[in-house]
Design a protein around this motif. Sequence first.
Motif, PDB file in Angstrom:
ATOM      1  N   PRO A 140     -18.837  28.536 112.809  1.00 11.66           N
ATOM      2  CA  PRO A 140     -19.945  29.498 112.848  1.00 11.66           C
ATOM      3  C   PRO A 140     -21.301  28.807 112.987  1.00 11.66           C
ATOM      4  O   PRO A 140     -21.596  27.833 112.288  1.00 11.66           O
ATOM      5  N   LEU A 141     -22.107  29.326 113.904  1.00  9.84           N
ATOM      6  CA  LEU A 141     -23.443  28.792 114.156  1.00  9.84           C
ATOM      7  C   LEU A 141     -24.433  29.919 113.893  1.00  9.84           C
ATOM      8  O   LEU A 141     -24.462  30.920 114.620  1.00  9.84           O
ATOM      9  N   VAL A 142     -25.214  29.774 112.823  1.00  3.33           N
ATOM     10  CA  VAL A 142     -26.137  30.823 112.386  1.00  3.33           C
ATOM     11  C   VAL A 142     -27.569  30.371 112.652  1.00  3.33           C
ATOM     12  O   VAL A 142     -27.956  29.261 112.270  1.00  3.33           O
ATOM     13  N   ILE A 143     -28.337  31.229 113.300  1.00  3.42           N
ATOM     14  CA  ILE A 143     -29.732  30.915 113.624  1.00  3.42           C
ATOM     15  C   ILE A 143     -30.612  32.010 113.020  1.00  3.42           C
ATOM     16  O   ILE A 143     -30.317  33.200 113.150  1.00  3.42           O
ATOM     17  N   TYR A 144     -31.658  31.585 112.335  1.00  4.70           N
ATOM     18  CA  TYR A 144     -32.621  32.556 111.824  1.00  4.70           C
ATOM     19  C   TYR A 144     -34.011  31.938 111.839  1.00  4.70           C
ATOM     20  O   TYR A 144     -34.180  30.730 112.029  1.00  4.70           O
ATOM     21  N   GLY A 145     -35.004  32.790 111.663  1.00  7.64           N
ATOM     22  CA  GLY A 145     -36.373  32.293 111.700  1.00  7.64           C
ATOM     23  C   GLY A 145     -37.326  33.236 111.000  1.00  7.64           C
ATOM     24  O   GLY A 145     -36.934  34.288 110.490  1.00  7.64           O
ATOM     25  N   SER A 146     -38.586  32.832 110.994  1.00  4.08           N
ATOM     26  CA  SER A 146     -39.615  33.608 110.300  1.00  4.08           C
ATOM     27  C   SER A 146     -40.802  33.847 111.226  1.00  4.08           C
ATOM     28  O   SER A 146     -40.940  33.207 112.267  1.00  4.08           O
ATOM     29  N   SER A 147     -41.647  34.767 110.812  1.00  2.00           N
ATOM     30  CA  SER A 147     -42.878  35.046 111.556  1.00  2.00           C
ATOM     31  C   SER A 147     -44.058  35.114 110.602  1.00  2.00           C
ATOM     32  O   SER A 147     -43.902  35.371 109.404  1.00  2.00           O
ATOM     33  N   ILE A 148     -45.235  34.852 111.166  1.00  2.38           N
ATOM     34  CA  ILE A 148     -46.481  34.959 110.389  1.00  2.38           C
ATOM     35  C   ILE A 148     -47.374  35.968 111.130  1.00  2.38           C
ATOM     36  O   ILE A 148     -46.862  36.788 111.898  1.00  2.38           O
ATOM     37  N   GLY A 149     -48.655  35.922 110.906  1.00  3.13           N
ATOM     38  CA  GLY A 149     -49.551  36.877 111.538  1.00  3.13           C
ATOM     39  C   GLY A 149     -49.590  36.761 113.050  1.00  3.13           C
ATOM     40  O   GLY A 149     -49.845  37.746 113.757  1.00  3.13           O
ATOM     41  N   ASN A 150     -49.346  35.554 113.561  1.00  2.00           N
ATOM     42  CA  ASN A 150     -49.380  35.348 115.009  1.00  2.00           C
ATOM     43  C   ASN A 150     -47.980  35.332 115.617  1.00  2.00           C
ATOM     44  O   ASN A 150     -47.739  34.712 116.643  1.00  2.00           O
TER      45      ASN A 150
END
Length: 231
Positions: A140-150
């Motif tokens: 299993p290959l799991v990808i996630y991420g985050s965001s800020i105001g931009n």
Amino acid sequence: MRTFLTAMFIIAISGKQLYAQQVKSEILSPGATSTIFTDDVVKQINLQYPIRRVYNYQDQSGTYYLVLCESIDEIRKDDTLHQKINAVNLKKDGNSFTKTWELKDFINSNNASDGQELSIWFWTRFCEVKDLDGDGNIDPLVIYGSSIGNGYDDGRIKIILNYKGQKIAVRHQNSTMDEGRHIQVDEAFYALPQSIQSHIRTLMRTLSATGFALYPHGYEKAMAEQKLLIR
């Protein structure tokens, strides 16, 4: 000798075909998800956040469910914000489940000059549940991420591979400033089969080409040199 080599070649091809028949994966529909993961099951395995997606897969070691969960903390007109995520891998054991591994993460309150992260979520467009090295077991290959105001420009990206029971990560910090970008590569990444390393490097290029990732200059050369911290 030629006959022996031909026989060995046929055996190798037959083995690969057998592995291919044993390895299956699918994304469960919402209906199938609610049927399998009832309130009682959710309580039993202690899922604390709503289920975003479930992958059902089978390989030579058994039948599994990879469950991706995200908290729902704010619903906006054009977006839903998540502060916490949790991935749980479950092995089907008769009428019950055994947890084989999990990962957790949450928004960083002091991530970049642009301020606190707004949301973190699984990038299911890029997640994969496949046998990446042809050994008959799913990786299993799991990808996630985050965001800020931009948006993504100052957010984080994590690529997490579960390989033979070990979680191996490539962590990246986006930044609009050159000096703010960096990649952290787990040492175990460079011990992976070359086919898997190449697969993840291709994924990283895809994340860049689609506008999700801003990498440090020369990062590919640095990875070829097996650097662990790339700026």
